[in-house]
Write an enzyme that holds these catalytic residues in place. Structure first.
Site, short mmCIF file in Angstrom:
data_model
loop_
_atom_site.label_atom_id
_atom_site.label_comp_id
_atom_site.label_asym_id
_atom_site.label_seq_id
_atom_site.Cartn_x
_atom_site.Cartn_y
_atom_site.Cartn_z
N GLU A 76 0.56 -36.35 28.53
CA GLU A 76 -0.31 -35.25 28.10
C GLU A 76 -1.74 -35.71 27.84
O GLU A 76 -2.59 -34.90 27.44
CB GLU A 76 0.28 -34.59 26.85
CG GLU A 76 1.60 -33.89 27.11
CD GLU A 76 2.13 -33.13 25.91
OE1 GLU A 76 1.55 -33.27 24.81
OE2 GLU A 76 3.10 -32.38 26.07
N ASP B 67 15.93 7.36 6.40
CA ASP B 67 14.61 7.40 5.76
C ASP B 67 14.71 7.20 4.26
O ASP B 67 13.83 6.58 3.65
CB ASP B 67 13.96 8.76 6.03
CG ASP B 67 12.97 8.70 7.18
OD1 ASP B 67 12.77 7.60 7.74
OD2 ASP B 67 12.40 9.74 7.52
N GLU C 299 11.32 4.52 17.87
CA GLU C 299 11.42 4.14 16.46
C GLU C 299 12.80 4.52 15.91
O GLU C 299 13.50 3.71 15.31
CB GLU C 299 10.32 4.85 15.67
CG GLU C 299 10.33 4.58 14.18
CD GLU C 299 9.31 5.43 13.44
OE1 GLU C 299 9.01 5.10 12.28
OE2 GLU C 299 8.82 6.43 14.01
N HIS C 300 13.18 5.77 16.11
CA HIS C 300 14.50 6.27 15.68
C HIS C 300 15.27 6.76 16.89
O HIS C 300 14.72 7.50 17.72
CB HIS C 300 14.35 7.45 14.71
CG HIS C 300 13.47 7.19 13.53
ND1 HIS C 300 12.16 7.61 13.48
CD2 HIS C 300 13.71 6.54 12.37
CE1 HIS C 300 11.62 7.25 12.33
NE2 HIS C 300 12.53 6.59 11.63
N HIS D 22 6.07 15.13 10.46
CA HIS D 22 5.25 14.04 9.94
C HIS D 22 3.79 14.19 10.33
O HIS D 22 2.89 13.93 9.54
CB HIS D 22 5.76 12.69 10.48
CG HIS D 22 6.81 12.06 9.64
ND1 HIS D 22 6.59 11.64 8.36
CD2 HIS D 22 8.10 11.74 9.91
CE1 HIS D 22 7.69 11.11 7.86
NE2 HIS D 22 8.62 11.17 8.79
N GLN E 95 11.23 14.86 12.32
CA GLN E 95 10.21 13.88 12.65
C GLN E 95 8.91 14.54 13.07
O GLN E 95 7.82 14.04 12.78
CB GLN E 95 10.69 12.95 13.77
CG GLN E 95 11.76 11.98 13.32
CD GLN E 95 11.35 11.21 12.09
OE1 GLN E 95 10.46 10.37 12.14
NE2 GLN E 95 11.99 11.49 10.97
N SER F 242 5.06 8.76 14.27
CA SER F 242 6.52 8.71 14.15
C SER F 242 7.19 9.22 15.43
O SER F 242 6.62 10.02 16.17
CB SER F 242 6.98 9.54 12.96
OG SER F 242 8.35 9.36 12.71
N GLN G 146 -10.70 0.23 1.44
CA GLN G 146 -11.24 -0.62 0.38
C GLN G 146 -10.14 -1.33 -0.40
O GLN G 146 -10.29 -2.48 -0.81
CB GLN G 146 -12.15 0.18 -0.56
CG GLN G 146 -11.50 1.34 -1.29
CD GLN G 146 -11.53 2.64 -0.51
OE1 GLN G 146 -11.68 2.64 0.70
NE2 GLN G 146 -11.39 3.76 -1.22
N HIS H 231 -1.87 -40.08 19.95
CA HIS H 231 -0.48 -39.79 19.58
C HIS H 231 0.41 -40.99 19.94
O HIS H 231 1.24 -41.44 19.14
CB HIS H 231 0.03 -38.56 20.34
CG HIS H 231 -0.38 -37.25 19.73
ND1 HIS H 231 -1.68 -36.85 19.65
CD2 HIS H 231 0.36 -36.23 19.19
CE1 HIS H 231 -1.74 -35.65 19.09
NE2 HIS H 231 -0.50 -35.26 18.79
N ASN I 298 -3.22 6.05 6.24
CA ASN I 298 -3.91 6.84 7.26
C ASN I 298 -4.61 5.92 8.26
O ASN I 298 -4.47 4.70 8.22
CB ASN I 298 -4.88 7.82 6.61
CG ASN I 298 -5.97 7.12 5.81
OD1 ASN I 298 -6.25 5.93 6.00
ND2 ASN I 298 -6.58 7.85 4.89
N TYR J 234 0.86 -1.19 0.00
CA TYR J 234 0.00 0.00 0.00
C TYR J 234 0.89 1.24 0.00
O TYR J 234 1.79 1.37 0.84
CB TYR J 234 -0.92 0.03 1.23
CG TYR J 234 -1.93 1.16 1.14
CD1 TYR J 234 -3.19 0.93 0.62
CD2 TYR J 234 -1.58 2.45 1.52
CE1 TYR J 234 -4.10 1.97 0.49
CE2 TYR J 234 -2.48 3.50 1.39
CZ TYR J 234 -3.73 3.26 0.87
OH TYR J 234 -4.62 4.29 0.73
#
Length: 428
Positions: free
Chosen positions: A413, A359, A325-326, A260, A257, A235, A189, A418, A212, A127
């Site tokens: 068990e 990045d 994250e960073h 963003h 950052q 971010s 969708q 088995h 989003n 995506y």
């Protein structure tokens, strides 16, 4: 930007405050996305067309772009952009090719054979957002490791522009990355179409790529029907700096950052009060020249902070607790501390390794865990696009040797069928 002193309490309260940003999705959004998913599942391409018109305002005349058509878009983009994209591709490929795993087999002296087969997923969907949030770099970051993993087919979905055409920069990136097909559709969708398949869009095994809140919610709801990369949150950047750091660099990196998203977090930990004050002044100085200054200002006011620490040990302890994250180590001897960093998506060492380097260009992947999940999640990699199967071969003699112990374990068990599977062979 707020400046505080670390005291072992206030800075950790900040972590709890940041966690609330990635809370539960609003029920109304979940309801809308669930309805869209069900609509596409039941209605296929017709439902997809209706949603595209409703949300994007137009139905593209051409909804599918085949691989052989993508190369033409390389002539529509700026030559400098094309060269930068190509050079970035080479760096990303060079980094990720080192992650490739091989199948293996071992044969023991007793005739037992065991091993593991590694292969790429059959089909992956990427995506890619359109409009003002179009990120060609994400095309490379998602497609390159998939190609190296041996994924047989990579398809991409991306929303059309207002005139119904694709974003040429994204298409150029798709051409360089080797995308097999592009479908002009977006939103929840498009995610549903990838997960269930329609008459035109084939069902995929995994969906990757940013989006989003509607796209993210759709991925979250469809996990299990299809695999996903991760549920990404806002971010984040955390910078650890000592007195050697340049405040103008620190300010620029924090804002890189913050631009963003208003929900992004940018935090500076420093052992120098003078660096803290100078960085705050640099932010005010640099902010006025940036296009997204209003987003940056909101992000820094709500989720940004400068924390003065007593020493580097205290700063690194906080960094591991935050699991950002960073993480930038803007210190005199960054390699001295890399072994102490346990929780971070990607680490940037020294004053000349800013976060945007990762990045766009250096090679490591920019799809990273957020919201503290770097404690147990890893960046997107070649491993994200492979599956493994183990295999076992035993001789009659070796099964007889192990048989009674297997029966004991199975009976303990309560799984007597088995145990019986072994017994019938031992009786032959």
């Amino acid at each position: 930007m707020k400046i505080t002193k670390a005291n072992g309490k206030s800075e950790y309260a900040l972590i709890e405050a940041l966690k609330k940003r990635s809370g539960e999705t609003a029920p109304e959004i979940t309801e809308i996305v669930s309805s869209i998913i069900q609509g596409v599942k039941d209605g296929g391409d017709e439902a997809l067309r209706e949603y595209t018109v409703r949300f994007d305002g137009i139905l593209p005349k051409k909804t599918v772009i085949e691989k052989e058509e993508l190369a033409a878009y390389l002539d529509e983009v700026d030559e400098n952009f094309k060269k930068a994209l190509t050079d970035a591709y080479e760096n990303i490929y060079d980094f990720h090719i080192r992650q490739a795993q091989q199948s293996w087999l071992t044969t023991k002296e007793n005739g037992v054979i065991m091993g593991q087969r590694v292969r790429g997923l059959h089909r992956v969907g990427i995506y890619v957002p359109g409009g003002t949030a179009a990120y060609p770099s994400s095309v490379l970051m998602n497609a390159v490791p998939a190609k190296i993993a041996g994924v047989k087919e990579i398809i991409m979905v991306t929303p059309p522009s207002k005139d119904g055409t694709p974003n040429p920069n994204i298409m150029a990136a798709a051409a360089i990355a080797g995308i097999d097909r592009v479908f002009l559709c977006g939103g929840a969708q498009a995610v549903a179409a990838l997960a269930y398949g329609t008459e035109k869009i084939p069902k995929v095994d995994k969906i990757v790529g940013p989006g989003n809140i509607f796209v993210t919610t759709a991925k979250k709801l469809l996990y299990g029907v299809v695999d996903i990369d991760m549920v990404a949150g806002p971010s984040e950047i955390l910078i650890v700096a000592d007195k050697s750091a340049d405040p103008s660099f620190l300010a620029a990196d924090l804002m890189s950052q913050a631009e963003h998203d208003k929900m992004a977090s940018a935090i500076l930990l420093t052992t120098s009060e003078s660096v803290a004050r100078a960085t705050s002044k640099e932010i005010e100085k640099q902010l006025t020249g940036l296009e997204r200054w209003n987003i940056i200002e909101s992000s820094l006011n709500d989720f940004g902070e400068i924390i003065v620490c007593e020493n580097m040990e205290q700063a690194i302890e906080f960094a591991n607790a935050l699991a950002p994250e960073h993480l930038e180590l803007c210190v005199d001897e960054p390699l001295k501390y890399i072994g102490m960093i346990d929780n971070a998506g990607s680490v940037f060492l020294g004053n000349w390794s800013p976060e945007p380097l990762g990045d766009y260009f250096a090679g490591p992947n920019h799809v990273l865990p957020t919201g503290g999940t770097a404690r147990f999640f890893s960046p997107l990699s070649v491993d994200s696009f492979i599956k493994k199967s183990s295999f076992i071969y035993y001789t009659k003699e070796e099964l007889e040797k192990a048989g009674e112990e297997i029966i004991t374990l199975a009976n303990t068990e309560g799984l007597t069928a088995h145990a019986n599977s072994i017994k019938v062979r031992l009786e032959k």
